[in-house]
Scaffold this active site. Structure first.
Site, PDB file in Angstrom:
ATOM      1  N   ILE A  76      11.185 -14.834 -81.430  1.00  0.00           N
ATOM      2  CA  ILE A  76      10.209 -15.416 -80.504  1.00  0.00           C
ATOM      3  C   ILE A  76       9.471 -14.312 -79.738  1.00  0.00           C
ATOM      4  CG2 ILE A  76      10.032 -16.785 -78.368  1.00  0.00           C
ATOM      5  CD1 ILE A  76      12.327 -18.556 -79.551  1.00  0.00           C
TER       6      ILE A  76
ATOM      7  N   ASN B   5      22.853 -16.436 -78.289  1.00  0.00           N
ATOM      8  CA  ASN B   5      23.828 -17.522 -78.211  1.00  0.00           C
ATOM      9  C   ASN B   5      25.155 -16.982 -78.744  1.00  0.00           C
ATOM     10  OD1 ASN B   5      25.191 -19.916 -78.206  1.00  0.00           O
ATOM     11  ND2 ASN B   5      23.547 -21.104 -79.144  1.00  0.00           N
TER      12      ASN B   5
ATOM     13  N   LYS C  10      17.182 -25.509 -74.973  1.00  0.00           N
ATOM     14  CA  LYS C  10      17.525 -26.931 -74.783  1.00  0.00           C
ATOM     15  C   LYS C  10      19.025 -27.141 -74.575  1.00  0.00           C
ATOM     16  CE  LYS C  10      19.254 -27.973 -79.049  1.00  0.00           C
ATOM     17  NZ  LYS C  10      20.579 -28.333 -79.402  1.00  0.00           N
TER      18      LYS C  10
ATOM     19  N   GLN D  26      26.000 -27.788 -76.139  1.00  0.00           N
ATOM     20  CA  GLN D  26      26.083 -27.490 -77.566  1.00  0.00           C
ATOM     21  C   GLN D  26      27.534 -27.455 -78.050  1.00  0.00           C
ATOM     22  OE1 GLN D  26      25.074 -23.510 -79.430  1.00  0.00           O
ATOM     23  NE2 GLN D  26      23.509 -24.756 -80.375  1.00  0.00           N
TER      24      GLN D  26
ATOM     25  N   TYR E 278      26.417 -18.869 -72.567  1.00  0.00           N
ATOM     26  CA  TYR E 278      24.992 -18.991 -72.899  1.00  0.00           C
ATOM     27  C   TYR E 278      24.374 -20.195 -72.185  1.00  0.00           C
ATOM     28  CZ  TYR E 278      20.926 -19.617 -76.085  1.00  0.00           C
ATOM     29  OH  TYR E 278      19.679 -19.758 -76.634  1.00  0.00           O
TER      30      TYR E 278
ATOM     31  N   VAL F 297      14.248 -22.967 -83.458  1.00  0.00           N
ATOM     32  CA  VAL F 297      13.138 -22.107 -83.877  1.00  0.00           C
ATOM     33  C   VAL F 297      13.620 -21.139 -84.946  1.00  0.00           C
ATOM     34  CG1 VAL F 297      11.301 -20.562 -83.079  1.00  0.00           C
ATOM     35  CG2 VAL F 297      12.324 -22.181 -81.476  1.00  0.00           C
TER      36      VAL F 297
ATOM     37  N   THR G 234      14.196 -18.023 -86.366  1.00  0.00           N
ATOM     38  CA  THR G 234      14.221 -16.610 -85.953  1.00  0.00           C
ATOM     39  C   THR G 234      15.491 -15.955 -86.516  1.00  0.00           C
ATOM     40  OG1 THR G 234      15.564 -16.990 -83.982  1.00  0.00           O
ATOM     41  CG2 THR G 234      13.179 -17.213 -83.702  1.00  0.00           C
TER      42      THR G 234
HETATM   43  P1  NAP Z   1      16.460 -12.967 -81.679  1.00  0.00           P
HETATM   44  O1  NAP Z   1      15.832 -13.286 -82.976  1.00  0.00           O
HETATM   45  O2  NAP Z   1      17.895 -12.530 -81.688  1.00  0.00           O
HETATM   46  O3  NAP Z   1      15.609 -11.875 -80.880  1.00  0.00           O
HETATM   47  C1  NAP Z   1      16.022 -11.485 -79.578  1.00  0.00           C
HETATM   48  C2  NAP Z   1      15.744 -10.013 -79.374  1.00  0.00           C
HETATM   49  O4  NAP Z   1      16.221  -9.667 -78.051  1.00  0.00           O
HETATM   50  C3  NAP Z   1      16.512  -9.119 -80.366  1.00  0.00           C
HETATM   51  O5  NAP Z   1      15.702  -8.041 -80.779  1.00  0.00           O
HETATM   52  C4  NAP Z   1      17.708  -8.631 -79.509  1.00  0.00           C
HETATM   53  O6  NAP Z   1      18.216  -7.403 -79.948  1.00  0.00           O
HETATM   54  C5  NAP Z   1      17.044  -8.505 -78.149  1.00  0.00           C
HETATM   55  N1  NAP Z   1      18.050  -8.493 -77.069  1.00  0.00           N
HETATM   56  C6  NAP Z   1      19.021  -9.404 -76.850  1.00  0.00           C
HETATM   57  N2  NAP Z   1      19.774  -9.048 -75.794  1.00  0.00           N
HETATM   58  C7  NAP Z   1      19.251  -7.867 -75.351  1.00  0.00           C
HETATM   59  C8  NAP Z   1      19.591  -6.962 -74.309  1.00  0.00           C
HETATM   60  N3  NAP Z   1      20.649  -7.192 -73.517  1.00  0.00           N
HETATM   61  N4  NAP Z   1      18.840  -5.842 -74.140  1.00  0.00           N
HETATM   62  C9  NAP Z   1      17.789  -5.588 -74.943  1.00  0.00           C
HETATM   63  N5  NAP Z   1      17.412  -6.399 -75.961  1.00  0.00           N
HETATM   64  C10 NAP Z   1      18.152  -7.516 -76.164  1.00  0.00           C
HETATM   65  O7  NAP Z   1      16.367 -14.248 -80.706  1.00  0.00           O
HETATM   66  P2  NAP Z   1      15.288 -15.453 -80.655  1.00  0.00           P
HETATM   67  O8  NAP Z   1      15.797 -16.570 -81.480  1.00  0.00           O
HETATM   68  O9  NAP Z   1      13.930 -14.926 -80.852  1.00  0.00           O
HETATM   69  O10 NAP Z   1      15.519 -15.876 -79.132  1.00  0.00           O
HETATM   70  C11 NAP Z   1      14.665 -15.465 -78.089  1.00  0.00           C
HETATM   71  C12 NAP Z   1      14.941 -16.330 -76.880  1.00  0.00           C
HETATM   72  O11 NAP Z   1      14.740 -17.710 -77.220  1.00  0.00           O
HETATM   73  C13 NAP Z   1      16.383 -16.212 -76.367  1.00  0.00           C
HETATM   74  O12 NAP Z   1      16.385 -16.218 -74.965  1.00  0.00           O
HETATM   75  C14 NAP Z   1      17.040 -17.468 -76.914  1.00  0.00           C
HETATM   76  O13 NAP Z   1      18.092 -17.899 -76.086  1.00  0.00           O
HETATM   77  C15 NAP Z   1      15.879 -18.459 -76.856  1.00  0.00           C
HETATM   78  N6  NAP Z   1      16.052 -19.611 -77.761  1.00  0.00           N
HETATM   79  C16 NAP Z   1      15.952 -19.463 -79.118  1.00  0.00           C
HETATM   80  C17 NAP Z   1      16.136 -20.581 -79.919  1.00  0.00           C
HETATM   81  C18 NAP Z   1      16.016 -20.516 -81.418  1.00  0.00           C
HETATM   82  O14 NAP Z   1      16.138 -21.565 -82.058  1.00  0.00           O
HETATM   83  N7  NAP Z   1      15.768 -19.381 -82.016  1.00  0.00           N
HETATM   84  C19 NAP Z   1      16.426 -21.837 -79.353  1.00  0.00           C
HETATM   85  C20 NAP Z   1      16.524 -21.921 -77.978  1.00  0.00           C
HETATM   86  C21 NAP Z   1      16.333 -20.808 -77.189  1.00  0.00           C
HETATM   87  P3  NAP Z   1      19.520  -7.428 -80.917  1.00  0.00           P
HETATM   88  O15 NAP Z   1      19.165  -8.310 -82.095  1.00  0.00           O
HETATM   89  O16 NAP Z   1      19.713  -5.993 -81.270  1.00  0.00           O
HETATM   90  O17 NAP Z   1      20.634  -8.020 -80.101  1.00  0.00           O
END
Ligand code: NAP
Length: 256
Positions: A19, A91, A139, A145, A151, A184, A186
């Site tokens: 995202i 998560n 959500k 969950q 989380y 989403v 990702t």
């Molecule tokens: P993602 O694909 O894992 O990308 C998150 C990025 O943030 C990764 O590059 C990760 O690095 C980095 N990151 C995490 N913790 C960090 C830290 N402490 N310091 C620096 N960088 C950090 O996640 P995403 O699915 O895009 O999620 C983004 C946001 O959307 C999150 O807040 C998640 O909770 C929320 N969200 C996502 C979904 C979904 O369905 N995907 C649903 C609900 C909410 P590393 O990979 O190296 O850890």
């Protein structure tokens, strides 16, 4: 619609992947300059080749001094901050039974602590620009969950902080809103799917339950909502929780 984002400076945490990466692309496409803060340097590849401006800042956001330092570096590079997008998170399956008190507290820091740290250190700069904050929630904080207490507690705190900061920052004309994704596509989502014995079957069963078009949300669809909330096109919107989820959280599940 012109969002008037040209040459503004935005800070995107977790901008290397998923995202966050989509938010970086959308904002740079709109002509903004973006500071990408992440653990992983993979984001260098995310910057469009068209010469639009973005710069990567490596930081582990779990540390408050690292957040302070990175904000100082961003100001040295760009001189201003017009908006903060708190997005990094994971998560991490710290359940009530499966977790430990120490792991629970670490999950709160990893998922909510840096939302506060980054907002705290960005605030003096946001006051100067009458900037905006967008917090990415989940959500799960309103549905639960299972097996992920840390989380979910963090994501609940993020929604409350969105309301709290919207009130505290009224005198500075700083707007604060949240965007709440559900499912989403990702890297984070992929790794969650892989925790099931049949990931493709799990994906099919989740998609079936998403009322609008029976598909996952695209990261770009989250990014578009974020861009709108950052822009002056949402100039009288603050303290809001915007669910961008194809109706997954609120529509009657009997329709799926
Ligand atoms: P993602 O694909 O894992 O990308 C998150 C990025 O943030 C990764 O590059 C990760 O690095 C980095 N990151 C995490 N913790 C960090 C830290 N402490 N310091 C620096 N960088 C950090 O996640 P995403 O699915 O895009 O999620 C983004 C946001 O959307 C999150 O807040 C998640 O909770 C929320 N969200 C996502 C979904 C979904 O369905 N995907 C649903 C609900 C909410 P590393 O990979 O190296 O850890």
């Amino acid at each position: 619609m012109d969002l008037h984002l040209k040459d503004k400076v935005y800070v995107v945490t977790g901008g290397s992947r998923g995202i966050g990466k989509a938010i970086v692309r959308t904002l740079t496409d709109e002509g903004a300059r973006v500071a990408i803060v992440d653990k992983s340097a993979e984001s260098i590849k995310t910057l469009p080749e068209s010469g639009q401006k973005g710069k990567f800042f490596k930081a582990d956001l779990t540390s408050s001094p690292a957040c302070q330092e990175v904000m100082e570096q961003i100001i040295l590079e760009f001189g201003q901050v017009d908006g903060l997008i708190n997005n990094a998170g994971s998560n991490d399956n710290i359940g009530l039974e499966s977790g430990t008190p120490e792991k629970f507290l670490a999950s709160l820091t990893n998922n909510a602590g840096h939302y506060y740290f980054m907002a705290h250190y960005a605030l003096p700069h946001l006051k100067k620009t009458r900037g905006t904050i967008v917090n990415i929630g989940s959500k799960t904080s309103v549905t639960g969950q299972g097996n992920t207490s840390g989380y979910v507690a963090a994501k609940g705190a993020i929604l409350s902080l969105t309301r709290e900061w919207a009130v505290e920052l009224l005198p500075y004309h700083i707007r604060v809103n949240a965007v709440i994704p559900a499912e989403v596509s990702t890297p984070l989502y992929e790794s969650w799917l892989k925790s099931f014995s049949d990931p493709q079957e799990k994906l099919k069963s989740v998609s079936k339950k998403i009322p609008l078009e029976h598909r996952l949300t695209k990261p770009e669809e989250i990014a578009d909502a974020v861009a709108f909330l950052l822009s002056d096109r949402s100039s009288h919107t603050t303290g809001q929780w915007m669910f961008v989820d194809g109706g997954y959280t609120h529509l009657d599940r009997a329709i799926s």
